[in-house]
Design a protein around this motif. Structure first.
Motif, PDB file in Angstrom:
ATOM      1  N   GLN A  93      -6.865   2.213  -7.602  1.00 21.51           N
ATOM      2  CA  GLN A  93      -6.179   1.058  -7.018  1.00 21.51           C
ATOM      3  C   GLN A  93      -7.180  -0.085  -6.989  1.00 21.51           C
ATOM      4  OE1 GLN A  93      -4.705   1.700  -3.033  1.00 21.51           O
ATOM      5  NE2 GLN A  93      -6.673   1.283  -2.099  1.00 21.51           N
ATOM      6  N   GLN A 126       1.963   7.051  -6.633  1.00 21.17           N
ATOM      7  CA  GLN A 126       0.906   7.951  -7.094  1.00 21.17           C
ATOM      8  C   GLN A 126       1.155   9.407  -6.711  1.00 21.17           C
ATOM      9  OE1 GLN A 126      -2.620   5.931  -5.617  1.00 21.17           O
ATOM     10  NE2 GLN A 126      -2.674   4.545  -7.393  1.00 21.17           N
ATOM     11  N   HIS A 140      -6.304   8.725  -9.060  1.00 24.35           N
ATOM     12  CA  HIS A 140      -5.663   7.430  -9.263  1.00 24.35           C
ATOM     13  C   HIS A 140      -6.580   6.271  -8.889  1.00 24.35           C
ATOM     14  CE1 HIS A 140      -1.551   8.216 -10.507  1.00 24.35           C
ATOM     15  NE2 HIS A 140      -1.551   9.292  -9.734  1.00 24.35           N
ATOM     16  N   ILE A 145      -4.335  -4.166  -2.910  1.00 26.69           N
ATOM     17  CA  ILE A 145      -2.937  -3.956  -3.256  1.00 26.69           C
ATOM     18  C   ILE A 145      -2.507  -4.872  -4.394  1.00 26.69           C
ATOM     19  CG2 ILE A 145      -1.985  -2.896  -1.177  1.00 26.69           C
ATOM     20  CD1 ILE A 145      -1.999  -6.529  -1.104  1.00 26.69           C
ATOM     21  N   CYS A 185       0.126   4.246 -11.982  1.00 21.21           N
ATOM     22  CA  CYS A 185       1.253   5.140 -11.705  1.00 21.21           C
ATOM     23  C   CYS A 185       0.962   6.469 -12.400  1.00 21.21           C
ATOM     24  CB  CYS A 185       2.557   4.541 -12.222  1.00 21.21           C
ATOM     25  SG  CYS A 185       2.641   4.478 -14.033  1.00 21.21           S
ATOM     26  N   ALA A 226      -2.344  -0.867  -9.206  1.00 22.63           N
ATOM     27  CA  ALA A 226      -2.586   0.567  -9.021  1.00 22.63           C
ATOM     28  C   ALA A 226      -1.996   1.333 -10.195  1.00 22.63           C
ATOM     29  CB  ALA A 226      -1.970   1.041  -7.706  1.00 22.63           C
ATOM     30  N   ASN A 246      -6.704   8.592  -4.279  1.00 25.14           N
ATOM     31  CA  ASN A 246      -6.496   7.162  -4.491  1.00 25.14           C
ATOM     32  C   ASN A 246      -7.858   6.528  -4.291  1.00 25.14           C
ATOM     33  OD1 ASN A 246      -6.445   4.498  -3.030  1.00 25.14           O
ATOM     34  ND2 ASN A 246      -4.321   4.513  -3.686  1.00 25.14           N
ATOM     35  N   ALA A 249      -3.236   0.227 -15.006  1.00 28.59           N
ATOM     36  CA  ALA A 249      -2.709   0.068 -13.648  1.00 28.59           C
ATOM     37  C   ALA A 249      -1.689  -1.061 -13.646  1.00 28.59           C
ATOM     38  CB  ALA A 249      -3.843  -0.236 -12.670  1.00 28.59           C
ATOM     39  N   GLN A 276       2.103   1.966  -3.393  1.00 28.63           N
ATOM     40  CA  GLN A 276       1.097   2.599  -4.253  1.00 28.63           C
ATOM     41  C   GLN A 276       0.986   4.099  -3.992  1.00 28.63           C
ATOM     42  OE1 GLN A 276      -1.496  -1.474  -4.986  1.00 28.63           O
ATOM     43  NE2 GLN A 276      -2.514   0.148  -3.862  1.00 28.63           N
ATOM     44  N   GLN A 306       0.839  -1.196   0.000  1.00 33.60           N
ATOM     45  CA  GLN A 306       0.000   0.000   0.000  1.00 33.60           C
ATOM     46  C   GLN A 306       0.878   1.252   0.000  1.00 33.60           C
ATOM     47  OE1 GLN A 306      -3.937   0.294   0.494  1.00 33.60           O
ATOM     48  NE2 GLN A 306      -3.043   1.977  -0.644  1.00 33.60           N
ATOM     49  N   TRP A 345       1.221  -5.924  -9.271  1.00 33.02           N
ATOM     50  CA  TRP A 345       2.476  -6.167  -8.541  1.00 33.02           C
ATOM     51  C   TRP A 345       2.910  -7.606  -8.696  1.00 33.02           C
ATOM     52  CZ3 TRP A 345       4.451  -1.795  -8.337  1.00 33.02           C
ATOM     53  CH2 TRP A 345       3.711  -0.663  -8.024  1.00 33.02           C
TER      54      TRP A 345
END
Lengths: 445, 445
Positions: free
Chosen positions: A240, A124, A238, A250, A255, A253, A213, A264, A120, A117, A267
């Motif tokens: 997520q 952002q 943004h 998570i 950038c 997300a 976010n 997005a 992110q 998190q 990960w």
């Protein structure tokens, strides 16, 4: 544009190293799932699959899918791969569609949630020392706690509020000189509208606010533009994404580069994702829209293999190409809907987000709308959009009628089916502080 | 009885070592308050006091008191002794009596909050691996977050819910085999009543539940007994105390020995407390009831010197004598009310908690009651207690009238003034999921 990192080594890892890392983690995860969770052992044994059959990343397709209904049977503890004494936190799905799904987090899971998190927020555009207004819900929902521990890990000051207290929030954003805000998209537009009603102009009075976010529900690029145009110059809305079942918000997300295009980063060090045809389960090519399937590579307490999210998205044509430098974390499209709440109207498939995307791009449309599906006696299903207009447009009676025709024709054109548009009185449609419920399906009544 | 410790060295420190530790921390705190917070410098300078005048613990009486109204002027950041970039978390008072007071926490403050809360849970009988149902509120209130991070630090599994969701909670306590619960006392009695209405007997169906940790409002020993008698054998209803202004609910808590007598240990390594005459401000002897004044010895971001809490309590006659071994952490009485919400009726001073203590001890009285103050035209103020009876007593019409006389006479005797008692229909009086508001003062209307 200045691209900041929370964990630069992992975020900018090269593609090959990442694949090796993923494979190592996948093997570890599959083996412990098989050996510690009878549910997985049974699924594997039924098709003669054994952990050692997973020798490369592509072998993941041999593992059976799982879905939410299977997770419900694990109430109350949820699926568990550690002794329950090692659990620290439990979180739950809302339970709006059935028995809530419980998801357990170990100490290590919790620490990783915080780190991802934090990653992110920094990606952002938030910096250590910035102030974050936290509007995601607390309690059994993972959204609020995740934002809190993530901000803490990133060195960001956190003002934890949760949903609601809208009037106070309008002042607090200004008084505390907030730099970022976390909340659902629905709450964000409600907040902007409330501010204006209170004589606060977000563009000038919230001048320190640089980003939002937002997650917890799918939202469109049209809504992104609508929010950004109401906010100070340079403000970025943004996205997520994540689900309670796989550990929290998570998974992916946007950038600062991908945000402008509506993508997005997933990960890769924590999640292995696939996008599949919702009917056949087969993997789709980049660019093709399908259902996101998630495998957790790290989760210790509640590992999940090939979870069918029902959320629809697509890999970017060139999924590993982003100017921000996160070359091993593939880009997926902002979510366009869910494979199980797609509307089928007179043979045409319509995603509610698609409608939202269209109407929020039309000038003069206000901040509230509803999608109403009706089945008039003896007639075909009817799709109606109820919406409000901005005060300036509303006050002009002729302009109003004209606007109604324009919107209706635009919707019908873009969706390929007739859409009735009803202009409603100002402030007559519902506002949502939590998840928006904008689809009213009267056909099932 | 097995007395467990989270931080045995500090919890069982001897008296002399603790005084030295306190003096060292007090000097550090006073000096940085003077040098970094203009508010404190001004207060000191006005009376010619300098940090070096504080040479022994007793010198604290030379420092001016401060109260909530002074803290309000520091909105929005709150009083700050560190650069605001070093803040991690903000929390706030509710704002029900004016501008909310913001309290900032540094990284170190947050870690200490977790440790002190963990210490309280372990002292009150929870063990690592136990499951804690968390019912204190989240968001700007410090109660919920403090319980979460404290349980995490203690290795306790946490099911975070917050207030509300009462029906689900009745099942969750059973299904998750909860060992402890945190909530306001008002919510606890509401929960017990709801359970019974749903056919759940707390005594047998919540058999794993060993303790409740309750704070957020003052409550009486009568209410403690009422709750314990409804719960499984061996269940202890524990108290914890603190205020948002001084850093959270971690100033004092009952141990397994002091709980039975209605006392709580003040954490000497973190707080220096005094009990003073609310009128003169002079220190009171052990056993004398007065206002609690708190000085924070450790708080980094928002240090507080001699805060007048308005909460009324008394040191135990022998404040450092407890069989649990926490010899340097003085015992204070569970709170009996506040110096500023004491009711004055026909010249008599009455604490609402005193009334609660009396009626909850009377057999046959139900779980809901209200204290109503009226000023009939041309007559003296009237104190009326509205209450419900247990169903078995209610059903007997003669018994009901008899009960009304008994309660009225008992209240009048003990309080020294006439009290009207009104027996209300079952389920007609309000229940409270958060703080109870049991006093209805119609005199000011």
């Amino acid at each position: 544009m200045n691209h900041c990192f929370f964990d630069q080594a992992v975020e900018t890892m090269n593609h090959q190293d990442m694949r090796e890392l993923q494979l190592r983690k996948l093997k570890w995860q599959v083996e412990r799932c098989y050996n510690t969770v009878p549910f997985y052992k049974k699924k594997f044994d039924e098709i003669g699959l054994r952990p050692e059959h997973i020798q490369q990343l592509e072998d993941i397709s041999r593992i059976p899918f799982m879905d939410k209904s299977e997770l419900r049977q694990f109430y109350p503890q949820g699926i568990l791969a550690v002794p329950c004494e090692q659990v620290r936190h439990y979180h739950m799905t809302s339970g709006t569609t059935g028995t809530p799904v419980t998801v357990a987090h170990s100490d290590k899971d919790w620490k990783r949630l915080a780190e991802l998190q934090a990653r992110q927020f920094i990606m952002q555009g938030l910096k250590p020392g910035d102030l974050l207004y936290q509007g995601y819900g607390y309690g059994t929902w993972i959204g609020g706690p995740s934002a809190d521990i993530g901000a803490h890990a990133a060195g960001i000051r956190i003002l934890p509020v949760g949903p609601g207290r809208t009037n106070s929030t309008v002042s607090w954003l200004k008084d505390f000189e907030a730099n970022g805000i976390t909340c659902t998209p629905s709450f964000m537009i409600y907040l902007i509208e409330t501010a204006r009603n209170l004589g606060i102009d977000p563009r000038s009075d919230w001048s320190t606010l640089r980003m939002s976010n937002m997650g917890g529900e799918a939202w469109s690029l049209g809504l992104r533009d609508k929010i950004e145009s109401a906010m100070p110059v340079g403000f970025s809305a943004h996205n997520q994404y994540g689900t309670t079942e796989v550990g929290g918000p998570i998974v992916a997300a946007s950038c600062q580069a991908s945000q402008t295009e509506g993508y997005a980063h997933v990960w890769s060090d924590a999640y292995l994702v696939e996008i599949v045809n919702p009917e056949s389960g087969e993997a789709l090519e980049a660019g093709e829209t399908g259902e996101l399937v998630i495998t957790t590579l790290e989760r210790e307490a509640a590992p999940i293999l090939r979870f069918r999210t029902r959320d629809l998205t697509a890999f970017k044509e060139n999924p590993f190409d982003c100017s921000c430098g996160r070359q091993a974390h593939p880009l997926i499209k902002w979510f366009t809907g869910r494979s199980d709440d797609i509307l089928k109207i007179r043979g045409t498939i319509v995603a509610p987000r698609r409608i939202e995307d269209i109407i929020t791009r039309i000038e003069g449309v206000g901040d509230a709308w509803l999608i109403v599906l009706e089945r008039p006696e003896g007639k075909m299903d009817n799709l109606k959009v109820q919406l409000e207009l901005l005060p300036s447009v509303w006050e002009d009676e002729l302009g109003r009628q004209d606007r109604q025709r324009v919107i209706s024709s635009k919707l019908s054109d873009e969706l390929g089916l007739r859409v009735d548009v009803e202009i409603c009185n100002p402030n007559s449609l519902p506002r949502f502080e939590r998840k928006a419920a904008r689809v009213v399906d009267k056909r099932e009544a």
